[in-house]
Design an enzyme around this catalytic site. Structure first.
Site, PDB file in Angstrom:
ATOM      1  N   GLY A 174     -13.898   9.738  -8.121  1.00  0.00           N
ATOM      2  CA  GLY A 174     -13.778   8.596  -6.846  1.00  0.00           C
ATOM      3  C   GLY A 174     -12.570   9.523  -5.560  1.00  0.00           C
ATOM      4  N   GLY A 182     -12.470   9.956  -1.498  1.00  0.00           N
ATOM      5  CA  GLY A 182     -12.696   8.738  -0.737  1.00  0.00           C
ATOM      6  C   GLY A 182     -11.741   8.538   0.004  1.00  0.00           C
ATOM      7  CD  GLN A 183     -10.233   4.287   4.450  1.00  0.00           C
ATOM      8  OE1 GLN A 183     -10.459   3.310   3.515  1.00  0.00           O
ATOM      9  NE2 GLN A 183      -9.145   4.159   5.303  1.00  0.00           N
ATOM     10  CG  ASP A 233     -16.366  11.684  -4.878  1.00  0.00           C
ATOM     11  OD1 ASP A 233     -15.978  11.153  -5.333  1.00  0.00           O
ATOM     12  OD2 ASP A 233     -17.581  11.859  -5.370  1.00  0.00           O
ATOM     13  CG  ASP A 283     -22.743   8.884 -12.119  1.00  0.00           C
ATOM     14  OD1 ASP A 283     -22.273   7.910 -12.374  1.00  0.00           O
ATOM     15  OD2 ASP A 283     -23.615   9.297 -12.239  1.00  0.00           O
ATOM     16  CE1 TYR A 331     -14.499  -2.319  -3.945  1.00  0.00           C
ATOM     17  CE2 TYR A 331     -13.517  -4.229  -2.142  1.00  0.00           C
ATOM     18  CZ  TYR A 331     -13.249  -3.140  -3.126  1.00  0.00           C
ATOM     19  OH  TYR A 331     -12.489  -2.478  -2.847  1.00  0.00           O
ATOM     20  CE  LYS A 337     -12.442  -2.148  -6.754  1.00  0.00           C
ATOM     21  NZ  LYS A 337     -11.587  -0.927  -7.082  1.00  0.00           N
TER      22      LYS A 337
HETATM   23  N1  SER Z   1     -11.883  -2.273   1.980  1.00  0.00           N
HETATM   24  C1  SER Z   1     -12.505  -3.369   1.584  1.00  0.00           C
HETATM   25  C2  SER Z   1     -13.448  -2.991   2.036  1.00  0.00           C
HETATM   26  O1  SER Z   1     -13.289  -3.355   3.005  1.00  0.00           O
HETATM   27  C3  SER Z   1     -11.644  -3.788   1.169  1.00  0.00           C
HETATM   28  O2  SER Z   1     -10.859  -3.788  -0.002  1.00  0.00           O
HETATM   29  O3  SER Z   1     -14.638  -3.450   1.466  1.00  0.00           O
END
Ligand code: SER
Length: 324
Positions: free
Chosen positions: A7, A10-11, A31, A51, A144, A148
């Site tokens: 990944g 990403g940010q 990624d 992937d 999500y 996690k």
């Molecule tokens: N920044 C993430 C979100 O907003 C939380 O870990 O989903």
């Protein structure tokens, strides 16, 4: 050290690749997507398509690279995950399983897992304690968060059962001069980005929304410090880490110190607001402070002072890239 990132586009990857390369590590970024233009600064590091939902491809790549250390960043964030829970399950749950299995089979000794404040949710007995400690019953409200929580448990399981030393942090909402993707905490970053590019922002969160936030340089440093900490010092697999917990209107006031003309309004989006309201207002990170010396450097105003010029440069660069 040979380090592999999932990944990486990403940010977090954006800033982590730079820090790892600057420290002299050999970095393989992976990624699903090709290297984004915003990651051009990391052009020295290898970039491979991966992937993580493809178990065979993940195992083959880990076997080929044989990294000493893996940062597993690939994930679908909370708001996007609620639009497509199956995609969030596939990437976050199956993907994490695949990465753990690939580590086990390729003999990778250390894996860093990026967990989140989204593992928390209001318990049936009442609101979350404020600050919220590491060990409370976990009642995530998003796919999500559910994935996690499972990832955290798998991390501890693989450490104990298979000697894949997996450790991680629960990140607050992360703010940096990079476009986020699909998070519920994105309002905080857009208060900066839109103040610079549009002179203001209509936030999708209420003015009194308060969640834990962190500036990305602290977030990246936390990952590096935890990755390098002696196992003997760690009393747990996953740690809360905290920096500051402002209300949305306190972020607005901080931005207005740097951009006095910026205007902020609040039009809460019910779906994202309910996710934000389910999260802790602040985190107790005393175990991370005790075990591996965690301490944030940036408070809200220090972040604002550093971030506003960076957002300006990011937008100028974006404008340059999009006209070429
Ligand atoms: N920044 C993430 C979100 O907003 C939380 O870990 O989903």
């Amino acid at each position: 050290m040979k380090i592999l990132l999932t990944g990486a586009g990403g940010q977090i990857g954006h800033d982590l690749i730079g820090s790892l390369s600057a420290a002299g590590h050999s970095v393989t970024s992976t990624d699903l997507a090709p290297r984004p233009p915003s990651h051009a600064h990391a052009s020295g590091a290898a970039w491979l398509g991966l992937d993580v939902t493809d178990a065979a491809a993940t195992e083959a790549l880990f076997e080929k690279v044989k990294p000493d250390l893996v940062f597993h960043l690939a994930a679908i964030l909370s708001a996007r995950g609620e639009k497509d829970p199956k995609l969030a399950y596939d990437v976050n749950q199956t993907g994490t399983w695949n990465v753990l299995e690939a580590c086990r089979k390729a003999g990778v000794s250390r894996l860093i897992f990026t967990s989140s404040i989204a593992v928390f949710g209001p318990p049936p007995s009442g609101p979350l304690p404020d600050p919220t400690p590491d060990d409370v019953a976990l009642h995530p409200t998003t796919m999500y968060g559910v994935t996690k929580v499972a990832g955290e448990l798998l991390c501890a399981y693989y450490t104990k059962k298979f000697n894949v030393d997996c450790r991680g942090v629960r990140f607050p909402g992360l703010i940096s001069a990079a476009m986020p993707g699909g998070g519920s905490s994105d309002y905080a970053l857009f208060m900066y980005v839109d103040a610079v590019r549009k002179g203001g922002y209509d936030a999708f969160a209420r003015n009194d929304t308060r969640i834990p936030l962190m500036y990305m340089p602290d977030g990246v440093r936390a990952l590096l410090e935890l990755a390098m900490a002696d196992r003997e010092r760690l009393t747990r697999s996953i740690y809360n880490i905290a920096a500051f917990s402002p209300r949305a209107d306190e972020i607005a006031a901080s931005v207005q110190r740097a951009i006095p003309e910026a205007k902020f309004t609040y039009s809460p989006d019910p779906r994202r607001q309910s996710i934000l309201d389910s999260w802790p207002k602040s985190l107790d990170d005393s175990a991370a402070r005790r075990d591996w010396g965690w301490k944030p450097k940036y408070d809200l105003d220090a972040m604002t002072d550093d971030l506003v010029p960076r957002v300006r440069r990011m937008l100028e660069l974006g404008a340059i890239l999009s006209t070429h």
